[in-house]
Design an enzyme around this catalytic site. Structure first.
Site, short mmCIF file in Angstrom:
data_model
loop_
_atom_site.label_atom_id
_atom_site.label_comp_id
_atom_site.label_asym_id
_atom_site.label_seq_id
_atom_site.Cartn_x
_atom_site.Cartn_y
_atom_site.Cartn_z
N GLU A 1 0.97 -1.04 0.00
CA GLU A 1 0.41 0.48 0.14
C GLU A 1 1.10 0.74 -0.05
OE1 GLU A 1 -2.47 -0.36 3.14
OE2 GLU A 1 -3.27 -2.07 2.56
N ALA B 1 2.30 0.98 2.87
CA ALA B 1 3.02 0.02 3.95
C ALA B 1 3.45 -1.00 2.87
CB ALA B 1 1.31 -0.62 4.38
N GLY B 2 4.40 -0.49 2.21
CA GLY B 2 5.27 -0.88 1.48
C GLY B 2 6.95 -1.66 2.17
N SER B 3 7.69 -1.40 2.65
CA SER B 3 8.66 -2.02 3.21
C SER B 3 8.11 -2.46 4.74
CB SER B 3 9.98 -1.31 3.52
OG SER B 3 10.69 -1.49 2.96
N PHE C 1 0.76 -0.35 -6.16
CA PHE C 1 2.49 -1.48 -7.16
C PHE C 1 1.97 -2.65 -7.24
CE2 PHE C 1 4.81 2.54 -5.05
CZ PHE C 1 5.03 3.39 -6.13
N GLY D 1 29.95 4.22 -25.83
CA GLY D 1 28.77 4.76 -26.33
C GLY D 1 26.86 4.50 -26.62
N GLU E 1 10.27 -7.33 -4.39
CA GLU E 1 10.03 -8.02 -3.39
C GLU E 1 10.53 -8.31 -2.00
OE1 GLU E 1 7.84 -10.44 -5.58
OE2 GLU E 1 7.98 -12.56 -4.69
N GLU F 1 16.96 -3.41 1.37
CA GLU F 1 17.90 -2.93 2.25
C GLU F 1 16.84 -4.23 3.17
OE1 GLU F 1 16.90 -0.88 -0.29
OE2 GLU F 1 19.13 0.44 0.10
N1 COS Z 1 8.21 -16.33 7.78
C1 COS Z 1 7.46 -16.63 9.06
N2 COS Z 1 6.87 -15.37 10.76
C2 COS Z 1 7.81 -14.89 9.70
C3 COS Z 1 8.67 -14.58 8.86
C4 COS Z 1 8.80 -15.31 8.16
N3 COS Z 1 10.03 -15.39 6.98
N4 COS Z 1 9.09 -12.54 9.23
C5 COS Z 1 8.24 -12.80 10.20
N5 COS Z 1 7.61 -13.25 10.22
C6 COS Z 1 6.72 -13.33 11.60
C7 COS Z 1 7.43 -13.24 12.56
O1 COS Z 1 7.92 -14.43 13.74
C8 COS Z 1 6.65 -12.26 13.79
O2 COS Z 1 5.25 -13.22 14.43
P1 COS Z 1 5.99 -13.37 15.97
O3 COS Z 1 5.54 -12.29 17.01
O4 COS Z 1 4.69 -14.72 16.60
O5 COS Z 1 7.07 -14.23 16.16
C9 COS Z 1 5.13 -11.53 12.94
O6 COS Z 1 5.88 -12.27 11.79
C10 COS Z 1 6.29 -10.07 13.04
O7 COS Z 1 7.61 -9.63 12.63
P2 COS Z 1 8.74 -8.61 12.57
O8 COS Z 1 8.16 -8.51 14.03
O9 COS Z 1 9.71 -8.93 12.19
O10 COS Z 1 8.15 -7.80 11.48
P3 COS Z 1 8.44 -6.60 11.56
O11 COS Z 1 7.00 -5.26 11.17
O12 COS Z 1 9.45 -5.99 12.18
O13 COS Z 1 8.66 -6.66 9.25
C11 COS Z 1 10.20 -6.65 7.56
C12 COS Z 1 9.38 -7.38 9.30
C13 COS Z 1 10.03 -5.65 7.12
C14 COS Z 1 10.81 -8.33 6.88
C15 COS Z 1 8.91 -7.48 6.80
O14 COS Z 1 7.67 -5.99 6.79
C16 COS Z 1 8.33 -7.79 5.55
O15 COS Z 1 9.40 -8.20 4.65
N6 COS Z 1 8.87 -6.12 4.12
C17 COS Z 1 8.57 -6.31 3.34
C18 COS Z 1 7.64 -6.44 2.80
C19 COS Z 1 7.86 -7.17 1.17
O16 COS Z 1 8.74 -8.28 1.03
N7 COS Z 1 7.70 -6.49 0.68
C20 COS Z 1 7.12 -6.56 -1.32
C21 COS Z 1 5.51 -6.31 -1.44
S1 COS Z 1 4.78 -7.97 -2.04
S2 COS Z 1 5.81 -8.49 -4.02
#
Ligand code: COS
Length: 380
Positions: A125, A128-130, A154, A338, A361, A365
């Site tokens: 969103e 709500a990206g990263s 996106f 070039g 994906e 970072e």
């Molecule tokens: N598999 C299973 N569970 C997972 C997991 C994984 N790979 N990664 C995290 N979780 C779980 C955690 O264990 C946690 O649950 P518990 O509290 O029960 O243990 C919960 O999810 C939240 O995890 P975390 O606190 O790490 O989440 P954050 O909000 O800090 O986010 C990142 C972590 C930044 C890694 C995540 O938001 C992310 O990957 N963002 C990128 C998203 C993306 O790739 N977007 C691309 C667009 S889609 S093509």
């Protein structure tokens, strides 16, 4: 090629290669220039089943192993990363259904895809990206339905997808633990496609926003359990990242191929520039990166097939392969000089296309957040 494939697997990859030579190579530059989604060619690829290679045979798919699928995606990306992205966008949306769907949901989703439909994974969103957990789209239970409201952006395949996996909050107060995943068909009332992105690269793929205005889906469209959606999204991305890595290897390899061939025929100071160490060593470094990334992807997918943990490896593979693809594309432009900067040659497209590999994906970072998190966990 750095894959150890048996005869059957090799013939699958060879078929994909032949398809790309005939159906993609002559047209990729035009699609890029015009920003056209090549619907007819995508349909031809879908008739063969390139958008659903991983669907198990019991649901009408080919049930092909992950490493072979990666080799096929590498092949598609070598010819056009946008085309590979269209195919991967569908498999990305399939993954959470195959992981967490009921047999009925798997059949329903697979029927649409195997029947020639595209799928899309709607997580991102505007805010709500990263930080995927900051999802604002909501899904409110109302009788036997959920009512979805919000906007996604996106999203690959938006304009053409027949079916979507949509992440929405069923309980805003619970943050990431309030996110749930839903199957949403395109023809639901209140669903529409909004802004189409005019991108610097990946121009043959479709990227747009999705709007949900009181979109009702039956309660049996909830995937798995309420509140588990964020975990499903993370697990899906873990499994999708090696394939994005494979497509990055395709771009990286194409950069080596283009630059290598050019270096042999281009003469400077009385000899082919390939004889100059400055060029030869660039090619060597490009090859080192490409093959290392490929082997990392193969290893990650073997772990996934063996049901071993692979989250760290998936992040490393995606991050490294994406960085290599972008670096190799830049080096290819440099070697062609070039001509590399001119649209007459294909390497400037590789540079524009490859940038996305460090962004989508999960940005590189975010991959480093995942990797460093696992490193630090070791010392707690
Ligand atoms: N598999 C299973 N569970 C997972 C997991 C994984 N790979 N990664 C995290 N979780 C779980 C955690 O264990 C946690 O649950 P518990 O509290 O029960 O243990 C919960 O999810 C939240 O995890 P975390 O606190 O790490 O989440 P954050 O909000 O800090 O986010 C990142 C972590 C930044 C890694 C995540 O938001 C992310 O990957 N963002 C990128 C998203 C993306 O790739 N977007 C691309 C667009 S889609 S093509």
């Amino acid at each position: 090629m750095g894959y150890m494939l048996n005869e059957e697997q090799q013939s699958i990859v060879q078929m994909a290669h032949d398809f790309c030579e005939k159906e993609i190579k002559p047209y990729a530059a035009d699609w890029d220039r015009e920003g056209n989604f090549p619907l007819e060619t995508v349909k031809k690829a879908m008739e063969i089943g390139y958008h659903c290679l991983e669907i198990p045979e019991e649901y009408g798919g080919s049930g092909i192993d992950y490493v072979t699928v990666a080799a096929v995606m590498e092949e598609f990306a070598k010819y056009d990363l946008g085309f590979a992205t269209t195919l991967m966008g569908t498999t990305l949306s399939l993954k959470p259904v195959l992981m967490h769907g009921t047999p009925e949901q798997k059949k329903m989703y697979a029927d649409v895809i195997v029947g020639g439909g595209l799928g899309a994974f709607a997580l991102t969103e505007a805010d709500a990206g990263s930080d995927a957990g900051a999802t604002r789209t909501t899904a409110v239970k109302d009788g036997d339905d959920y009512v979805i409201n919000g906007t996604k952006c996106f999203i690959t395949n938006s304009t053409y997808a027949d079916i979507f996996v949509v992440f929405a909050s069923t309980d805003r107060e619970k943050g990431v633990k309030g996110i749930s995943a839903f199957i949403v068909e395109r023809n639901r009332e209140g669903f529409s496609v909004d802004k189409h992105e005019d991108k610097m690269g990946l121009r043959s793929s479709d990227t747009a926003s999705l709007v949900f205005e009181n979109v009702r889906v039956p309660a049996d469209h909830l995937l798995g359990k309420e509140g588990e959606g964020f975990k499903y999204a993370m697990q899906t991305l873990d499994l999708a990242r090696p394939f994005v890595g494979a497509s990055a290897v395709g771009v990286a390899q194409r950069a080596v191929d283009e630059a290598g061939a050019y270096a042999l025929q281009r003469k400077c100071f009385g000899k082919p520039i390939a004889k100059l160490q400055a060029i030869a060593f660039k090619l060597a470094d490009m090859e080192i990166g490409t093959e290392t990334a490929r082997q990392m992807i193969i290893h990650t997918l073997q772990l996934a097939e063996a049901h071993q943990p692979y989250s760290r490896e998936a992040a490393i593979a995606k991050c490294y392969a994406g960085d290599v693809a972008f670096k190799n594309a830049g080096e290819a432009v440099q070697i062609l000089g070039g001509y590399g900067y001119s649209r007459e040659y294909p390497v400037e497209k590789l540079l524009r296309d490859s940038k996305i590999l460090q962004i989508y994906e999960g940005t590189n970072e975010v991959q480093r957040v995942v990797i460093s998190g696992q490193v630090l966990n070791r010392y707690k």
